[in-house]
Design a protein around this motif. Structure first.
Motif, mmCIF file in Angstrom:
data_model
loop_
_atom_site.group_PDB
_atom_site.id
_atom_site.type_symbol
_atom_site.label_atom_id
_atom_site.label_comp_id
_atom_site.label_asym_id
_atom_site.label_seq_id
_atom_site.Cartn_x
_atom_site.Cartn_y
_atom_site.Cartn_z
ATOM 1 N N ASP B 161 0.767 -1.297 0.098
ATOM 2 C CA ASP B 161 -0.062 0.009 -0.031
ATOM 3 C C ASP B 161 0.744 1.363 -0.109
ATOM 4 N N VAL B 162 1.976 1.285 0.492
ATOM 5 C CA VAL B 162 2.831 2.608 0.666
ATOM 6 C C VAL B 162 3.386 2.893 -0.746
ATOM 7 N N GLY B 163 3.389 2.127 -1.698
ATOM 8 C CA GLY B 163 3.866 2.425 -3.254
ATOM 9 C C GLY B 163 5.377 2.564 -3.111
ATOM 10 N N PRO B 164 5.603 3.944 -3.612
ATOM 11 C CA PRO B 164 7.182 4.135 -3.892
ATOM 12 C C PRO B 164 7.952 4.356 -2.689
ATOM 13 N N TRP B 165 7.034 4.578 -1.535
ATOM 14 C CA TRP B 165 7.644 4.734 -0.183
ATOM 15 C C TRP B 165 8.429 3.462 0.232
ATOM 16 N N PHE B 168 12.004 3.918 1.136
ATOM 17 C CA PHE B 168 12.410 4.866 2.212
ATOM 18 C C PHE B 168 12.004 4.163 3.497
ATOM 19 N N LEU B 169 11.406 2.992 3.424
ATOM 20 C CA LEU B 169 11.013 2.244 4.698
ATOM 21 C C LEU B 169 11.637 0.942 4.691
#
Lengths: 174, 174
Positions: B161-165, B168-169
């Motif tokens: 669900d966070v897609g492109p993030w 960064f996670l």
């Protein structure tokens, strides 16, 4: 598990109490030690979360939902807390985070976000178009990532003390 | 940070409230989803922590401090919780953990452990001789490791669900 706003809020609304339970009243060494040069302490992480409440999560949500034509997100300053936290105690910061988060979630819920709204987009400085659903999922995962980070920072203070158990505790070498 | 029993207890006494803040009242999906086949859910982790309070941390401490000649630790069953947690709710288990931990810390503090006691040893089934200091440091790091694990399990529910993030996670790909 499919994204659902109410279930996302279940996590977001718990984070301040979780961090207060973990950290409030601990000795300074637990609060201020970090993982080594150029890394953050639990104190620094709380400052970062406060800055996110003030300048990122709700601000970007409102921008995505707005009628503006330019929906480019302002840059987020990952190091703002080093100035902003100066002179504050951890208890003060935990309380500040709690109030900011509570207010932000009240505003978020007042927007009655629809499934259609979740597909609306803003423009991330690195990624380009991102949806509100991605942004809100990231808010949740970001909270959880920082809870894990704080646990790891504190666990590492005992990396040598655990002796041979280090082999069974992967968190000590992350 | 040098090991100090009082500072270790600061963490140990906070863990039940931290986990209750994180988990009590969450939707079933947050509680019961895991990271994939053969991995644990937050519910499973709480069961594991309960089993540790009953059979590991204080039991081994008492064995190390005892006058017995055979100080070989009994094996710890890492999978006991799958039977023992059956039919219980998460709230019941969080409460059970809280009571067990409180009692165990009371017994621990009543022993007035000295610096000399911290160097006493028991025999770990894999590692051989281990000191009380190593054992008690591990109790702390183990708590923190499981708080981080629970955060990670829940964060991963939003990995897509966070897609492109996701880039960064890092917690989403551990």
């Amino acid at each position: 598990m499919l994204f659902n706003l109410n279930k996302a809020i279940e996590i977001l609304e718990r984070t301040p109490d979780t961090l207060t339970s973990m950290l409030d009243g601990l000795s300074d060494e637990w609060i201020n030690n970090n993982e080594g040069e150029e890394t953050w302490s639990p104190f620094d992480v709380i400052g970062h979360l406060i800055h996110g409440e003030k300048t990122d999560w709700l601000v970007r949500t409102e921008l995505i939902l707005s009628d503006k034509t330019d929906k480019k997100f302002p840059e987020f300053d990952r190091f703002a807390q080093f100035e902003e936290s100066k002179g504050k105690t951890l208890s003060q910061m935990l309380n500040e985070f709690k109030i900011l988060r509570k207010n932000n979630l009240e505003v978020l819920q007042s927007k009655n976000i629809t499934v259609e709204d979740l597909n609306k987009t803003g423009v991330h400085p690195t990624f380009g178009d991102v949806t509100l659903k991605q942004h809100l999922s990231t808010w949740v995962a970001h909270d959880l990532g920082h809870i894990a980070q704080i646990s790891r920072i504190m666990a590492k203070q005992y990396r040598d003390d655990v002796g041979p158990w280090r082999a069974f505790l992967p968190i000590l070498d992350r």
